[in-house]
Design a protein around this motif. Sequence first.
Motif, PDB file in Angstrom:
ATOM      1  N   ALA A   1       0.809  -1.215   0.000  1.00 57.02           N
ATOM      2  CA  ALA A   1       0.000   0.000   0.000  1.00 57.02           C
ATOM      3  C   ALA A   1       0.840   1.261   0.000  1.00 57.02           C
ATOM      4  O   ALA A   1       0.594   2.177  -0.790  1.00 57.02           O
ATOM      5  CB  ALA A   1      -0.924   0.002   1.203  1.00 57.02           C
TER       6      ALA A   1
ATOM      7  N   SER B   1      -3.749  -3.300   8.216  1.00 54.76           N
ATOM      8  CA  SER B   1      -4.920  -4.154   8.050  1.00 54.76           C
ATOM      9  C   SER B   1      -4.597  -5.601   8.424  1.00 54.76           C
ATOM     10  O   SER B   1      -3.721  -6.222   7.804  1.00 54.76           O
ATOM     11  CB  SER B   1      -5.399  -4.109   6.602  1.00 54.76           C
TER      12      SER B   1
ATOM     13  N   THR C   1      -5.277  -7.890   5.204  1.00 61.51           N
ATOM     14  CA  THR C   1      -4.327  -7.960   4.086  1.00 61.51           C
ATOM     15  C   THR C   1      -2.880  -8.037   4.574  1.00 61.51           C
ATOM     16  O   THR C   1      -1.962  -8.204   3.784  1.00 61.51           O
ATOM     17  CB  THR C   1      -4.487  -6.723   3.183  1.00 61.51           C
TER      18      THR C   1
ATOM     19  N   ILE D   1      -2.132   0.121   5.246  1.00 62.49           N
ATOM     20  CA  ILE D   1      -3.096   0.552   4.237  1.00 62.49           C
ATOM     21  C   ILE D   1      -3.362   2.055   4.277  1.00 62.49           C
ATOM     22  O   ILE D   1      -4.103   2.560   3.451  1.00 62.49           O
ATOM     23  CB  ILE D   1      -4.450  -0.194   4.401  1.00 62.49           C
TER      24      ILE D   1
END
Lengths: 439, 231
Positions: A415, B214, B217, B221
């Motif tokens: 991310a 997270s 995942t 994030i």
Amino acid sequence: MARIETQAVEFDALLKTRGVTRRRFLEFCGAVTVSLGLSEALAPKVAEAIEENVIGKAKGKLAPVLWLELASCTGCTESFAQVETPDVATVVLELISLNYAETLSAGAGYSLELAKKQTMEEAAGEYIVIIEGALMEGWEGNALRIANEKAVDIIREVSANAKAIVCAGSCAVDGGWQAAVPNPGGATGIEPFLKREKAAGRFTYEVDPTVDIPPIINVPTCPSNPEHLVAVLVDVLLVGKLPELDSHNKPTLMFGEYIHDNCPRRGHFENGEFVRQFGSEEERKGYCLYALGCKGPQTKNNCPIVRWNRRVSWCVEAGAPCIGCASADPTKAGFNWVDLNTPFFNRVKNLKIGDIILQPATLAAGIGGIAAIALIAHGFGMKATGRTKGGADFESERKWDAKHPDKAIATAPAAQAAKSTQEAEAAEEADEQTEGGDQ
Amino acid sequence: MAHLAHYRQAHPLPFVITHWINLICILVLIFTGFYIHFPYFSGFMGVARGLHLGLGYLLVINCAVRIILSLFIKSAPTAGSREVDRDIKSFLPQKDNRHQFGAWIKYYLFIKKEHPLGAKYGVPQKLAYAAIPFLILLVAFTGLCLYAPTSVVGPFAAFNGLVGGVMVTRIIHYCIMWVFIIFIALHAYLATIEGLAPAKMMFGWKEHGGLVYSPETHTIIGEDDLDGKDH
């Protein structure tokens, strides 16, 4: 009843010839009773038993006893046998026929060795062996020879037909002073020696082949306490059975409580009043000797109750820290009370690492110090790498994931690497909403 | 901003309290233990022994309570997340930690520049925390071996016999204390060297913004600055 009265009269006459009053004799019986852990109300019973035995045994039925002196300072003999005046203990000594004792016997040399041999042959299974001093196994047993015989052979031979063995003093229990590092002469206690010999198939207890070794009563302390020895003898000879023993074969009643718990200085300990230096004001006040390394808190013995020198005083009462002489343990190979408790005037024992001898406290503080220095050095490293303000930046993905994309832990694309400023703001907003929902 | 956010869900209030009890018990036990080991000053032995025994029992009880609560109370298994699961999972192997032991060691040794990803506790941290209950049990056991009234009871007496006497047990008890001291030094250092946010959470239950992670995942994030409050 008439018989007992006659006996008492006869016995009183015997006492009188030895300059002992009946009153002192009964006092002594009281002390023996307490040493045996019996109620003092039983003192008359003990007195009666002694009277009966002394008179009875005087008619040729005395229990034969061999007192073997191995590597010793003769302190135990001194402790047991020293008499300033004809003492009541000597009367009790008439319970036994001391057939062999290097220091006490009138005879010496050939005739004394003969007496030992005869006892072993004629009273097989009946005689009691009292052993003083450590057995020396070094130099193939030549470290200690008595009457041109190896002491190890004598012990093997004497033990095979003994009714019981009393190890008098700490040396006979675990090798004591002689067994302290480096122990070149191979000093050992009697019980560990006989157990090793049995395991090696070099020893059989002929009186009762179903047991490994003869019954052993360990009566440590340095020297052995005469009260203890007399109590053990009274137990074996009068009560006719072994006293209750603990896992070290020490009589539970004598070695069952910590010295510390019966110490007359215990109040000073609880109040935190300690002697820190000999010759100080605190010492004069009779404060606790803990800070000087007194081993009372980890040594089990009834010294404070039985005391020494005819119940006059004992080490701690006389102002000396306990050195833990009663902590002799016959169950550990290469273990002895001297190594366990040295340095005597320090709170804990020394640790030996190879040739280096140091205190656990020094070692621990050293390791703690090294850890502190390492942390400080690491702290400078953290400062230098700029991690002290919130740490380093997080990795965008695990190294494992990068190497094994098919088995990756993270299931979303990295991310941080991917996110743009807009995306971050959007995420923030989303978070704020969630937060609001929580509240 | 390189830290993960610190949310109260990571350390629910009961665990903040047990942590406080642990801290007080262990510090007082170490101090009184040193005093019993050697009375450096006068007039404190009775109090020292009373405190040492009492807080010793409290430490064991607190440890048991902490473990039992971890089976029932839910906490966030990862930092930077408000999602909760049974607390015990934070002390067991988690997917977020997998393959990261080497990364942590390299990070601590400055070989690796970036902060490793992980669960609420990093791998070495988790191993250390999981060892603490065993250490408490061992130190309590050796303590009872030394305490005269319990030293004669079966297992304690057997232990004393096994190691070669009370003197040896004392040295073992003393060495375990030093393991605690070194653990505390390391723990306090690592928990504060990258900023005081974790300490503020643990002692004052104060939240702190940061990166969002997270648990689904297993990666970062986003970021959350707690309504623009201090970073």
